[in-house]
Design an enzyme around this catalytic site. Sequence first.
Site, PDB file in Angstrom:
ATOM      1  N   ARG A 167      -3.396   6.627   1.139  1.00  0.00           N
ATOM      2  CA  ARG A 167      -3.929   7.846   1.763  1.00  0.00           C
ATOM      3  C   ARG A 167      -3.005   8.516   2.758  1.00  0.00           C
ATOM      4  NH1 ARG A 167      -9.240   4.691   3.210  1.00  0.00           N
ATOM      5  NH2 ARG A 167      -7.609   3.115   3.107  1.00  0.00           N
ATOM      6  N   ARG A 175       0.817  -1.223   0.000  1.00  0.00           N
ATOM      7  CA  ARG A 175       0.000   0.000   0.000  1.00  0.00           C
ATOM      8  C   ARG A 175       0.846   1.267   0.000  1.00  0.00           C
ATOM      9  NH1 ARG A 175      -5.591  -0.606   1.639  1.00  0.00           N
ATOM     10  NH2 ARG A 175      -6.217  -2.441   0.462  1.00  0.00           N
ATOM     11  N   ASP A 200      -6.760  -2.808  -7.709  1.00  0.00           N
ATOM     12  CA  ASP A 200      -7.309  -3.452  -6.513  1.00  0.00           C
ATOM     13  C   ASP A 200      -7.636  -4.899  -6.835  1.00  0.00           C
ATOM     14  OD1 ASP A 200      -8.329  -2.535  -3.665  1.00  0.00           O
ATOM     15  OD2 ASP A 200      -9.689  -4.084  -4.405  1.00  0.00           O
ATOM     16  N   TYR A 234     -14.870 -12.165  -0.689  1.00  0.00           N
ATOM     17  CA  TYR A 234     -15.566 -10.900  -0.989  1.00  0.00           C
ATOM     18  C   TYR A 234     -16.742 -11.128  -1.943  1.00  0.00           C
ATOM     19  CZ  TYR A 234     -11.819  -8.298   1.307  1.00  0.00           C
ATOM     20  OH  TYR A 234     -10.936  -7.796   2.233  1.00  0.00           O
ATOM     21  N   ARG A 252      -6.317  11.393  -5.975  1.00  0.00           N
ATOM     22  CA  ARG A 252      -7.580  10.689  -5.788  1.00  0.00           C
ATOM     23  C   ARG A 252      -8.750  11.672  -5.864  1.00  0.00           C
ATOM     24  NH1 ARG A 252     -11.347   9.142  -2.571  1.00  0.00           N
ATOM     25  NH2 ARG A 252     -11.895   7.003  -2.020  1.00  0.00           N
TER      26      ARG A 252
HETATM   27  O1  CP3 Z   1      -0.168  -1.763  -2.478  1.00  0.00           O
HETATM   28  C1  CP3 Z   1      -0.372  -0.843  -3.311  1.00  0.00           C
HETATM   29  O2  CP3 Z   1       0.046   0.331  -3.135  1.00  0.00           O
HETATM   30  C2  CP3 Z   1      -1.051  -1.198  -4.624  1.00  0.00           C
HETATM   31  C3  CP3 Z   1      -2.464  -1.062  -4.684  1.00  0.00           C
HETATM   32  C4  CP3 Z   1      -3.371  -1.966  -3.866  1.00  0.00           C
HETATM   33  C5  CP3 Z   1      -4.604  -1.512  -3.337  1.00  0.00           C
HETATM   34  N1  CP3 Z   1      -5.269  -2.585  -2.797  1.00  0.00           N
HETATM   35  C6  CP3 Z   1      -5.078  -0.125  -3.381  1.00  0.00           C
HETATM   36  C7  CP3 Z   1      -6.160   0.301  -2.481  1.00  0.00           C
HETATM   37  C8  CP3 Z   1      -3.274  -3.334  -3.569  1.00  0.00           C
HETATM   38  C9  CP3 Z   1      -2.135  -4.302  -3.839  1.00  0.00           C
HETATM   39  C10 CP3 Z   1      -4.488  -3.703  -2.914  1.00  0.00           C
HETATM   40  C11 CP3 Z   1      -4.777  -5.077  -2.486  1.00  0.00           C
HETATM   41  C12 CP3 Z   1      -6.030  -5.358  -1.758  1.00  0.00           C
HETATM   42  N2  CP3 Z   1      -7.256  -4.763  -1.928  1.00  0.00           N
HETATM   43  C13 CP3 Z   1      -6.174  -6.402  -0.819  1.00  0.00           C
HETATM   44  C14 CP3 Z   1      -5.096  -7.401  -0.427  1.00  0.00           C
HETATM   45  C15 CP3 Z   1      -4.093  -6.846   0.520  1.00  0.00           C
HETATM   46  C16 CP3 Z   1      -4.629  -6.543   1.905  1.00  0.00           C
HETATM   47  O3  CP3 Z   1      -4.685  -5.346   2.229  1.00  0.00           O
HETATM   48  O4  CP3 Z   1      -4.945  -7.479   2.642  1.00  0.00           O
HETATM   49  C17 CP3 Z   1      -7.498  -6.372  -0.365  1.00  0.00           C
HETATM   50  C18 CP3 Z   1      -8.111  -7.306   0.668  1.00  0.00           C
HETATM   51  C19 CP3 Z   1      -8.176  -5.354  -1.083  1.00  0.00           C
HETATM   52  C20 CP3 Z   1      -9.613  -4.963  -0.996  1.00  0.00           C
HETATM   53  C21 CP3 Z   1      -9.796  -3.578  -0.523  1.00  0.00           C
HETATM   54  N3  CP3 Z   1      -9.490  -2.456  -1.264  1.00  0.00           N
HETATM   55  C22 CP3 Z   1     -10.292  -3.157   0.732  1.00  0.00           C
HETATM   56  C23 CP3 Z   1     -10.728  -4.088   1.830  1.00  0.00           C
HETATM   57  C24 CP3 Z   1     -10.286  -1.760   0.728  1.00  0.00           C
HETATM   58  C25 CP3 Z   1     -10.830  -0.859   1.799  1.00  0.00           C
HETATM   59  C26 CP3 Z   1      -9.928  -0.744   2.949  1.00  0.00           C
HETATM   60  C27 CP3 Z   1      -9.016   0.424   2.778  1.00  0.00           C
HETATM   61  O5  CP3 Z   1      -7.785   0.284   3.015  1.00  0.00           O
HETATM   62  O6  CP3 Z   1      -9.537   1.507   2.450  1.00  0.00           O
HETATM   63  C28 CP3 Z   1      -9.737  -1.338  -0.515  1.00  0.00           C
HETATM   64  C29 CP3 Z   1      -9.497   0.055  -0.954  1.00  0.00           C
HETATM   65  C30 CP3 Z   1      -8.129   0.406  -1.419  1.00  0.00           C
HETATM   66  N4  CP3 Z   1      -7.340  -0.353  -2.211  1.00  0.00           N
HETATM   67  C31 CP3 Z   1      -7.436   1.628  -1.126  1.00  0.00           C
HETATM   68  C32 CP3 Z   1      -6.212   1.565  -1.799  1.00  0.00           C
HETATM   69  C33 CP3 Z   1      -5.131   2.626  -1.849  1.00  0.00           C
HETATM   70  C34 CP3 Z   1      -7.981   2.796  -0.319  1.00  0.00           C
HETATM   71  C35 CP3 Z   1      -8.979   3.480  -1.207  1.00  0.00           C
HETATM   72  C36 CP3 Z   1      -9.075   4.955  -1.053  1.00  0.00           C
HETATM   73  O7  CP3 Z   1      -8.224   5.690  -1.600  1.00  0.00           O
HETATM   74  O8  CP3 Z   1     -10.077   5.373  -0.448  1.00  0.00           O
END
Ligand code: CP3
Length: 342
Positions: free
Chosen positions: A28, A24, A74, A151, A37
């Site tokens: 944010r 990540r 994602d 999911y 964003r």
């Molecule tokens: O790592 C990186 O920088 C690359 C991008 C990336 C994102 N999600 C961007 C993201 C990667 C590799 C993921 C993987 C992901 N997404 C996983 C597996 C890794 C883990 O964290 O266990 C999972 C389970 C998801 C599903 C997901 N996406 C959830 C549960 C959420 C909400 C929780 C949160 O952190 O907000 C997201 C949103 C998400 N994916 C964000 C980002 C940067 C935040 C979104 C925002 O900008 O509001």
Amino acid sequence: MSDKTILRALKGERLPVPPVWMMRQAGRYLPEYRATRAQAGDFLSLCYTPDLAAEVTLQPIRRYGFDAAILFADILLLPQALGAELWFVTGEGPRLSTITDAAGVAALKPVEAIHDTLSPVYETVRILARELPRETTLIGFAGAPWTVATYMIAGRGTPDQGPAHAFKAADRAAFAALIDRITEGTIAYLSAQIEAGAEVVKLFDSWAGSLKGADFDDFAVAPTRRIIAALKARHPGVPVIAFPREAGPRYAGFARATGADAVALDNSVSADWAAAEVQKDGCVQGNLDPRLMVTGGEALVAETRRIVAAFSKGPHIFNLGHGITPDADPDNVSRMIEAIRG
Ligand code: CP3
């Protein structure tokens, strides 16, 4: 041989200073991410606008000089490409239409259809392959089938993956068919990322830890092995990182059982245990508690150095045990990198 440090570590080389990137890392906690964003409007528009997705991928590389960039996308884009409805609720997380029975699995789109939705992601990869510094490795990724299925079945994140376990208990054949469809989609999705320029791919199995006994073999190990075998047949030499989060003792032997080139460790296992039991089979990555990026201080430096030392006898890529959180202090990332590179 490539001079990219991440690729060298993934091929089994022990480096005097471990290469580093962060789960990540585009997120944010960075003001420049929040600005892009806002420009995109919402998270999914950011994922599907190649120029903006490439921009946020590059931001942490410019700021910190990480050794790898991870494609900004994602794991839930693939279910959307297979026909699920997907939206994100601000402050809460993802929501999807649910799959509750065999008919729901049968109604998914064929694997060939995924590219209609996912082609902007491949364009992001092509932009990054052009624009990244030559020493920076580009990592593509997907969710592992079990985590993606949790999911798709529940329609949201769940603390114990209860709905997915209930579906598996009620109709194991339909559940296995869902896992197969996601597995085939993942092979096609990751192959396309590699063809567009991804040099490494990573499989995120965030909920692997809730699979026990034979279920772990059937739904964490077997789909991962199948994906890796298919990718290796099509793209020999492209390394795969597997992240069976919270696998605990099942981390031991995971690389051998799946063919993964590296295993990513969460922060629940001890680094000394993992050095003895996991790193003996190849490269390891991860283990730093992401909360230290919020709290910082001497504890961050000491823990970073402890992990570097624990894995110093074999191939190692420095990373966190899970994603960096929005409340992290960007200066703590610099402190961590200084502690690694000295
Ligand atoms: O790592 C990186 O920088 C690359 C991008 C990336 C994102 N999600 C961007 C993201 C990667 C590799 C993921 C993987 C992901 N997404 C996983 C597996 C890794 C883990 O964290 O266990 C999972 C389970 C998801 C599903 C997901 N996406 C959830 C549960 C959420 C909400 C929780 C949160 O952190 O907000 C997201 C949103 C998400 N994916 C964000 C980002 C940067 C935040 C979104 C925002 O900008 O509001």
